[in-house]
Design a protein around this motif. Structure first.
Motif, short mmCIF file in Angstrom:
data_model
loop_
_atom_site.label_atom_id
_atom_site.label_comp_id
_atom_site.label_asym_id
_atom_site.label_seq_id
_atom_site.Cartn_x
_atom_site.Cartn_y
_atom_site.Cartn_z
N LEU A 102 0.93 -1.11 -0.05
CA LEU A 102 0.03 -0.08 -0.13
C LEU A 102 1.02 1.25 -0.08
CD1 LEU A 102 -2.53 1.57 0.32
CD2 LEU A 102 -2.56 1.08 2.93
N TRP A 103 0.49 2.20 -0.83
CA TRP A 103 1.41 3.20 -1.20
C TRP A 103 0.51 4.61 -0.84
CZ3 TRP A 103 6.66 2.32 -2.50
CH2 TRP A 103 7.01 1.11 -2.90
N THR A 104 1.01 5.70 -0.28
CA THR A 104 0.38 6.74 -0.10
C THR A 104 1.20 7.79 -1.51
OG1 THR A 104 -0.57 8.54 1.15
CG2 THR A 104 1.68 7.67 1.67
N MET A 105 0.18 8.56 -1.94
CA MET A 105 0.63 9.39 -2.96
C MET A 105 0.88 10.84 -2.17
SD MET A 105 -1.18 8.36 -6.40
CE MET A 105 -0.25 9.28 -7.47
N SER A 106 1.98 11.54 -2.59
CA SER A 106 2.33 12.67 -1.71
C SER A 106 2.96 13.59 -2.62
CB SER A 106 3.08 12.65 -0.36
OG SER A 106 3.49 13.74 -0.14
N HIS A 107 2.20 14.63 -3.24
CA HIS A 107 2.55 15.60 -4.09
C HIS A 107 2.99 14.67 -5.36
CE1 HIS A 107 2.75 18.76 -1.40
NE2 HIS A 107 3.43 18.12 -0.38
N SER A 108 4.12 14.59 -5.78
CA SER A 108 4.64 13.93 -7.14
C SER A 108 5.62 12.59 -6.67
CB SER A 108 5.30 14.67 -7.96
OG SER A 108 6.52 14.96 -7.29
N GLU A 109 5.16 12.15 -5.43
CA GLU A 109 6.10 11.03 -4.99
C GLU A 109 5.22 9.83 -4.38
OE1 GLU A 109 9.54 11.76 -2.51
OE2 GLU A 109 8.16 12.75 -1.23
N VAL A 125 -10.71 -3.34 -3.36
CA VAL A 125 -10.98 -2.71 -2.16
C VAL A 125 -12.25 -2.16 -1.82
CG1 VAL A 125 -10.06 -0.83 -0.94
CG2 VAL A 125 -8.51 -2.07 -2.34
N ARG A 126 -12.77 -2.38 -0.63
CA ARG A 126 -14.15 -1.80 -0.58
C ARG A 126 -14.00 -1.21 0.99
NH1 ARG A 126 -19.77 -2.91 -2.08
NH2 ARG A 126 -21.05 -1.99 -0.25
N ASP A 127 -14.49 0.05 1.01
CA ASP A 127 -14.55 0.79 2.35
C ASP A 127 -12.86 0.41 2.83
OD1 ASP A 127 -17.07 1.59 1.90
OD2 ASP A 127 -17.71 -0.13 2.73
N ASN A 128 -12.74 -0.20 4.02
CA ASN A 128 -11.68 -0.30 4.72
C ASN A 128 -11.36 -1.72 4.64
OD1 ASN A 128 -11.18 2.26 5.62
ND2 ASN A 128 -12.56 2.15 7.34
N THR A 129 -11.68 -2.53 3.46
CA THR A 129 -11.24 -4.01 3.69
C THR A 129 -10.71 -4.27 2.25
OG1 THR A 129 -13.30 -4.37 4.74
CG2 THR A 129 -12.29 -6.33 3.60
N VAL A 130 -9.46 -5.09 2.11
CA VAL A 130 -8.88 -5.51 1.01
C VAL A 130 -9.40 -6.91 0.86
CG1 VAL A 130 -6.66 -5.76 0.09
CG2 VAL A 130 -7.02 -3.64 1.10
N PHE A 131 -9.66 -7.51 -0.41
CA PHE A 131 -9.71 -8.73 -0.69
C PHE A 131 -8.58 -9.10 -1.67
CE2 PHE A 131 -13.98 -6.68 0.34
CZ PHE A 131 -14.53 -7.76 1.23
N ALA A 132 -7.97 -10.06 -1.29
CA ALA A 132 -6.72 -10.64 -2.06
C ALA A 132 -6.88 -12.04 -2.70
CB ALA A 132 -5.42 -10.61 -1.43
N GLY A 133 -6.93 -12.12 -4.02
CA GLY A 133 -7.01 -13.49 -4.74
C GLY A 133 -5.76 -14.23 -4.93
N LEU A 187 -8.18 -2.64 6.82
CA LEU A 187 -7.07 -1.61 6.55
C LEU A 187 -7.01 -0.50 7.69
CD1 LEU A 187 -8.08 -0.21 2.80
CD2 LEU A 187 -6.12 -1.38 3.63
N ASP A 188 -7.70 -0.77 8.72
CA ASP A 188 -7.58 -0.04 10.03
C ASP A 188 -6.35 -0.25 10.93
OD1 ASP A 188 -9.66 1.76 9.66
OD2 ASP A 188 -11.30 0.50 10.37
N THR A 189 -6.19 -1.79 10.76
CA THR A 189 -5.41 -2.63 11.66
C THR A 189 -4.05 -3.17 10.81
OG1 THR A 189 -6.66 -4.64 11.57
CG2 THR A 189 -7.11 -3.18 13.33
N PHE A 190 -4.35 -3.38 9.69
CA PHE A 190 -3.39 -3.88 8.59
C PHE A 190 -3.26 -5.33 8.86
CE2 PHE A 190 -1.91 0.59 8.39
CZ PHE A 190 -2.39 1.17 7.16
N THR A 191 -4.07 -5.98 9.21
CA THR A 191 -4.18 -7.44 9.70
C THR A 191 -4.96 -7.94 8.82
OG1 THR A 191 -5.72 -7.05 11.59
CG2 THR A 191 -3.40 -6.95 12.13
N CYS A 192 -4.94 -9.48 8.57
CA CYS A 192 -5.68 -10.42 7.85
C CYS A 192 -6.78 -10.92 8.96
CB CYS A 192 -4.95 -11.58 7.49
SG CYS A 192 -5.92 -12.84 6.33
N VAL A 193 -7.81 -10.71 8.58
CA VAL A 193 -9.01 -11.10 9.44
C VAL A 193 -9.78 -12.43 9.00
CG1 VAL A 193 -9.52 -8.71 10.27
CG2 VAL A 193 -10.58 -9.51 8.15
N ARG A 194 -9.54 -12.72 7.74
CA ARG A 194 -10.33 -14.09 7.41
C ARG A 194 -9.46 -14.64 6.05
NH1 ARG A 194 -14.12 -16.70 9.63
NH2 ARG A 194 -14.67 -15.05 10.73
#
Length: 80
Positions: free
Chosen positions: A14-21, A40-48, A59-66
């Motif tokens: 996960l990257w954040t975009m700040s100005h041009s970097e 991605v939906r709301d605060n949840t990431v689904f990875a296949g 995304l709030d805790t950056f942990t796998c929940v299921r």
């Protein structure tokens, strides 16, 4: 604004975009097969994953929940 990247290394970044970097914000280490798709939906990431598993990340805790496994009952993520 955020950007997600994935590859065959079993990680989602996960990257954040700040100005041009881009700056790294978090890494989700799935310790599973290669990540092939992402939603991605709301605060949840689904990875296949290549093996058919879908990992659900908070995304709030950056942990796998299921872990959602094909043809079986879903279960909480294993610690570690």
């Amino acid at each position: 604004m955020h950007l997600y990247s994935l590859a065959g290394d079993e990680q989602i970044k996960l990257w954040t975009m700040s100005h041009s970097e881009l700056k790294p914000l978090a890494t989700f280490d799935s310790s599973s097969d290669a990540v092939l798709t992402l939603a991605v939906r709301d605060n949840t990431v689904f990875a296949g994953h290549q093996g058919g598993v879908i990992r659900v990340w908070d995304l709030d805790t950056f942990t796998c929940v299921r872990d959602l496994r094909p043809h079986s009952v879903s279960r909480p993520c294993a610690a570690g």
